[in-house]
Design a protein around this motif. Structure first.
Motif, PDB file in Angstrom:
ATOM      1  N   VAL A  29     -17.883  11.923  19.134  1.00 11.95           N
ATOM      2  CA  VAL A  29     -18.130  10.576  18.611  1.00 11.95           C
ATOM      3  C   VAL A  29     -19.512  10.457  18.319  1.00 11.95           C
ATOM      4  O   VAL A  29     -20.384  11.342  18.851  1.00 11.95           O
ATOM      5  CB  VAL A  29     -17.564   9.564  19.484  1.00 11.95           C
ATOM      6  CG1 VAL A  29     -16.306   9.612  19.924  1.00 11.95           C
ATOM      7  CG2 VAL A  29     -18.493   9.507  20.811  1.00 11.95           C
ATOM      8  N   PRO A  30     -19.904   9.579  17.170  1.00 10.79           N
ATOM      9  CA  PRO A  30     -21.224   9.484  16.801  1.00 10.79           C
ATOM     10  C   PRO A  30     -22.205   8.993  17.894  1.00 10.79           C
ATOM     11  O   PRO A  30     -21.877   8.385  18.812  1.00 10.79           O
ATOM     12  CB  PRO A  30     -20.999   8.347  15.756  1.00 10.79           C
ATOM     13  CG  PRO A  30     -19.542   8.496  15.416  1.00 10.79           C
ATOM     14  CD  PRO A  30     -18.785   9.070  16.564  1.00 10.79           C
ATOM     15  N   GLY A  31     -23.132   9.701  17.887  1.00  9.51           N
ATOM     16  CA  GLY A  31     -24.339   9.387  18.782  1.00  9.51           C
ATOM     17  C   GLY A  31     -24.180  10.141  20.035  1.00  9.51           C
ATOM     18  O   GLY A  31     -25.065  10.092  20.989  1.00  9.51           O
ATOM     19  N   GLY A  70     -32.744  16.954  22.285  1.00 13.49           N
ATOM     20  CA  GLY A  70     -31.622  17.635  22.130  1.00 13.49           C
ATOM     21  C   GLY A  70     -30.780  17.711  20.848  1.00 13.49           C
ATOM     22  O   GLY A  70     -31.176  17.023  19.829  1.00 13.49           O
ATOM     23  N   VAL A  71     -29.633  17.919  20.864  1.00  7.83           N
ATOM     24  CA  VAL A  71     -28.608  17.839  19.840  1.00  7.83           C
ATOM     25  C   VAL A  71     -27.624  16.802  20.010  1.00  7.83           C
ATOM     26  O   VAL A  71     -27.084  16.731  21.253  1.00  7.83           O
ATOM     27  CB  VAL A  71     -27.887  19.206  19.809  1.00  7.83           C
ATOM     28  CG1 VAL A  71     -26.905  19.354  18.353  1.00  7.83           C
ATOM     29  CG2 VAL A  71     -28.935  20.260  19.406  1.00  7.83           C
ATOM     30  N   PHE A  72     -27.325  15.839  18.906  1.00  4.67           N
ATOM     31  CA  PHE A  72     -26.540  14.664  19.047  1.00  4.67           C
ATOM     32  C   PHE A  72     -25.417  14.814  17.784  1.00  4.67           C
ATOM     33  O   PHE A  72     -25.844  15.364  16.620  1.00  4.67           O
ATOM     34  CB  PHE A  72     -27.304  13.627  18.810  1.00  4.67           C
ATOM     35  CG  PHE A  72     -28.150  13.065  20.121  1.00  4.67           C
ATOM     36  CD1 PHE A  72     -27.847  12.615  21.024  1.00  4.67           C
ATOM     37  CD2 PHE A  72     -29.529  13.808  20.254  1.00  4.67           C
ATOM     38  CE1 PHE A  72     -28.711  12.290  22.028  1.00  4.67           C
ATOM     39  CE2 PHE A  72     -30.313  13.831  21.196  1.00  4.67           C
ATOM     40  CZ  PHE A  72     -30.026  12.705  22.142  1.00  4.67           C
ATOM     41  N   VAL A  73     -24.125  14.357  18.168  1.00  4.77           N
ATOM     42  CA  VAL A  73     -23.330  14.010  16.952  1.00  4.77           C
ATOM     43  C   VAL A  73     -23.779  13.243  15.845  1.00  4.77           C
ATOM     44  O   VAL A  73     -24.525  12.116  16.632  1.00  4.77           O
ATOM     45  CB  VAL A  73     -21.861  13.619  17.374  1.00  4.77           C
ATOM     46  CG1 VAL A  73     -21.100  13.216  16.299  1.00  4.77           C
ATOM     47  CG2 VAL A  73     -21.508  14.528  18.587  1.00  4.77           C
ATOM     48  N   ALA A  74     -23.848  13.226  14.631  1.00  2.00           N
ATOM     49  CA  ALA A  74     -24.791  12.535  13.827  1.00  2.00           C
ATOM     50  C   ALA A  74     -24.072  11.188  13.728  1.00  2.00           C
ATOM     51  O   ALA A  74     -22.724  11.117  13.889  1.00  2.00           O
ATOM     52  CB  ALA A  74     -24.622  13.098  12.312  1.00  2.00           C
ATOM     53  N   VAL A  75     -24.808  10.212  13.201  1.00  2.00           N
ATOM     54  CA  VAL A  75     -24.305   8.933  12.921  1.00  2.00           C
ATOM     55  C   VAL A  75     -24.673   8.707  11.330  1.00  2.00           C
ATOM     56  O   VAL A  75     -25.639   8.781  11.051  1.00  2.00           O
ATOM     57  CB  VAL A  75     -25.293   7.969  13.642  1.00  2.00           C
ATOM     58  CG1 VAL A  75     -24.726   6.556  13.486  1.00  2.00           C
ATOM     59  CG2 VAL A  75     -25.125   7.764  15.176  1.00  2.00           C
ATOM     60  N   PRO A  76     -23.389   8.444  10.916  1.00  2.00           N
ATOM     61  CA  PRO A  76     -23.518   8.186   9.293  1.00  2.00           C
ATOM     62  C   PRO A  76     -24.272   7.100   8.777  1.00  2.00           C
ATOM     63  O   PRO A  76     -24.145   6.021   9.490  1.00  2.00           O
ATOM     64  CB  PRO A  76     -21.933   8.343   8.670  1.00  2.00           C
ATOM     65  CG  PRO A  76     -21.424   8.003   9.801  1.00  2.00           C
ATOM     66  CD  PRO A  76     -22.079   8.180  11.257  1.00  2.00           C
ATOM     67  N   SER A  77     -24.821   7.215   7.584  1.00  3.60           N
ATOM     68  CA  SER A  77     -25.352   6.033   7.000  1.00  3.60           C
ATOM     69  C   SER A  77     -24.548   5.545   6.123  1.00  3.60           C
ATOM     70  O   SER A  77     -23.341   6.240   5.391  1.00  3.60           O
ATOM     71  CB  SER A  77     -26.752   6.612   6.418  1.00  3.60           C
ATOM     72  OG  SER A  77     -26.618   7.325   5.137  1.00  3.60           O
ATOM     73  N   MET A  78     -24.743   4.183   5.555  1.00  4.92           N
ATOM     74  CA  MET A  78     -23.833   3.632   4.490  1.00  4.92           C
ATOM     75  C   MET A  78     -23.997   4.487   3.132  1.00  4.92           C
ATOM     76  O   MET A  78     -23.078   4.742   2.474  1.00  4.92           O
ATOM     77  CB  MET A  78     -24.452   2.504   3.986  1.00  4.92           C
ATOM     78  CG  MET A  78     -24.264   1.213   5.191  1.00  4.92           C
ATOM     79  SD  MET A  78     -24.821  -0.349   4.855  1.00  4.92           S
ATOM     80  CE  MET A  78     -23.213  -0.982   3.873  1.00  4.92           C
ATOM     81  N   ALA A  79     -25.146   5.075   2.863  1.00  4.46           N
ATOM     82  CA  ALA A  79     -25.390   6.031   1.628  1.00  4.46           C
ATOM     83  C   ALA A  79     -24.398   7.252   1.720  1.00  4.46           C
ATOM     84  O   ALA A  79     -23.860   7.679   0.600  1.00  4.46           O
ATOM     85  CB  ALA A  79     -26.811   6.363   1.434  1.00  4.46           C
ATOM     86  N   SER A  80     -24.317   7.905   3.068  1.00  2.00           N
ATOM     87  CA  SER A  80     -23.605   8.952   3.021  1.00  2.00           C
ATOM     88  C   SER A  80     -22.098   8.651   3.030  1.00  2.00           C
ATOM     89  O   SER A  80     -21.336   9.345   2.455  1.00  2.00           O
ATOM     90  CB  SER A  80     -23.734   9.578   4.494  1.00  2.00           C
ATOM     91  OG  SER A  80     -23.378   8.639   5.633  1.00  2.00           O
ATOM     92  N   ILE A  81     -21.640   7.368   3.509  1.00  2.00           N
ATOM     93  CA  ILE A  81     -20.207   7.135   3.217  1.00  2.00           C
ATOM     94  C   ILE A  81     -19.854   7.004   1.738  1.00  2.00           C
ATOM     95  O   ILE A  81     -18.843   7.087   1.289  1.00  2.00           O
ATOM     96  CB  ILE A  81     -19.975   5.677   4.129  1.00  2.00           C
ATOM     97  CG1 ILE A  81     -20.231   5.999   5.712  1.00  2.00           C
ATOM     98  CG2 ILE A  81     -18.647   5.049   3.712  1.00  2.00           C
ATOM     99  CD1 ILE A  81     -20.047   4.661   6.178  1.00  2.00           C
ATOM    100  N   LEU A 161     -16.617  10.499  11.461  1.00  2.00           N
ATOM    101  CA  LEU A 161     -18.103  10.048  12.398  1.00  2.00           C
ATOM    102  C   LEU A 161     -18.301   8.631  11.729  1.00  2.00           C
ATOM    103  O   LEU A 161     -18.527   7.528  12.582  1.00  2.00           O
ATOM    104  CB  LEU A 161     -19.029  10.651  11.832  1.00  2.00           C
ATOM    105  CG  LEU A 161     -19.108  12.196  12.481  1.00  2.00           C
ATOM    106  CD1 LEU A 161     -20.530  13.049  11.940  1.00  2.00           C
ATOM    107  CD2 LEU A 161     -19.028  12.243  13.918  1.00  2.00           C
ATOM    108  N   ALA A 162     -17.887   8.025  10.711  1.00  2.00           N
ATOM    109  CA  ALA A 162     -17.838   6.830  10.028  1.00  2.00           C
ATOM    110  C   ALA A 162     -16.964   5.878  10.822  1.00  2.00           C
ATOM    111  O   ALA A 162     -17.158   4.878  11.186  1.00  2.00           O
ATOM    112  CB  ALA A 162     -17.883   6.735   8.626  1.00  2.00           C
ATOM    113  N   PHE A 163     -15.751   6.488  10.830  1.00  2.00           N
ATOM    114  CA  PHE A 163     -14.465   5.661  11.620  1.00  2.00           C
ATOM    115  C   PHE A 163     -14.724   5.345  12.824  1.00  2.00           C
ATOM    116  O   PHE A 163     -14.637   4.381  13.667  1.00  2.00           O
ATOM    117  CB  PHE A 163     -13.291   6.463  11.244  1.00  2.00           C
ATOM    118  CG  PHE A 163     -12.567   6.589  10.104  1.00  2.00           C
ATOM    119  CD1 PHE A 163     -13.037   5.808   9.031  1.00  2.00           C
ATOM    120  CD2 PHE A 163     -11.584   7.549   9.647  1.00  2.00           C
ATOM    121  CE1 PHE A 163     -12.759   6.045   7.795  1.00  2.00           C
ATOM    122  CE2 PHE A 163     -10.782   7.413   8.312  1.00  2.00           C
ATOM    123  CZ  PHE A 163     -11.444   6.646   7.312  1.00  2.00           C
ATOM    124  N   GLY A 164     -15.570   6.641  13.762  1.00  2.00           N
ATOM    125  CA  GLY A 164     -15.957   6.323  15.217  1.00  2.00           C
ATOM    126  C   GLY A 164     -16.692   5.129  15.321  1.00  2.00           C
ATOM    127  O   GLY A 164     -16.910   4.957  16.569  1.00  2.00           O
TER     128      GLY A 164
END
Length: 218
Positions: A29-31, A70-81, A161-164
């Protein structure tokens, strides 16, 4: 002359597919922070291989690296959506408009619709979301293009990721269960162009719903 073949995927590429599938399925999940030691042990691979996996998925925008953290699952931005939906319209709508109703991928669409209907009664909305992702992946499979299907797998991982990030998965996914069934019925009825028009409207409504929910997070 022998026919040229695409090279076999490397171990890192194979593991990247597995982790991407975990994002698409909602397991990652994101983050979320990824433990290098634990993940390498779970996947039975070296840390060097895992670091290459991380590099591949970071380039795709699915993971992000933070120095000293470290490494994290990305959190999408509005621009990426917005960009994801732009890409979806460019790929999915023509794929459906030019589809053959007897294509093998139509069976995948059927299975995805049936799975979503089954899961909504549990209810398992994360599972419904995964079934919805499979429905749209099957639409792209109508093109018979391995490269396009591979690219779309990255796109829907970012979308998941956005849905998450959203707090109301039922409100997000439930309206699209009957819409998927309607699109499928129109395609099988011999009207792929009509199904494509329905999909274009569908994507517009989906984009607006996701953007409105995403805006409320702020």
């Amino acid at each position: 002359m022998a026919e040229a073949r695409d090279p076999a995927p490397s171990l890192a590429e194979e593991i990247a597919v597995r982790l991407r599938d975990q994002v698409t399925g909602g397991t990652l999940v994101p983050g979320q922070r990824l433990s290098e030691a634990r993940l390498a042990a779970e996947l039975d691979i070296s840390r060097n291989t895992l670091r290459e996996v991380f590099r591949l998925l970071t380039r795709e925008g699915i993971l992000r690296h933070e120095p000293h953290r470290g490494v994290f699952v990305a959190v999408p931005s509005m621009a990426s959506i917005l960009d994801i939906y732009r890409v979806r319209r460019l790929i999915e709508v023509p794929a459906l408009a030019q589809a053959w109703p007897g294509h093998a991928a139509v069976a995948r669409m059927h299975a995805a619709v049936a799975r979503a209907k089954e899961l909504q009664h549990i209810p398992d909305w994360r599972g419904v979301g995964s079934a919805n992702m499979e429905f749209h992946a099957a639409i792209v499979a109508l093109t018979d293009s391995p490269r396009l299907m591979q690219f779309f797998a990255q796109v829907i991982a970012e979308l998941r990721l956005a849905f998450g990030l959203l707090n109301s998965p039922e409100l997000l996914h439930q309206p699209y269960i009957p819409r998927n069934a309607e699109i499928l019925g129109t395609l099988e009825g011999g009207d792929p162009a009509g199904a494509a028009r329905m999909l274009e409207t569908y994507l517009h409504h989906s984009e607006r719903a996701v953007m409105e929910a995403f805006a409320r997070l702020g």
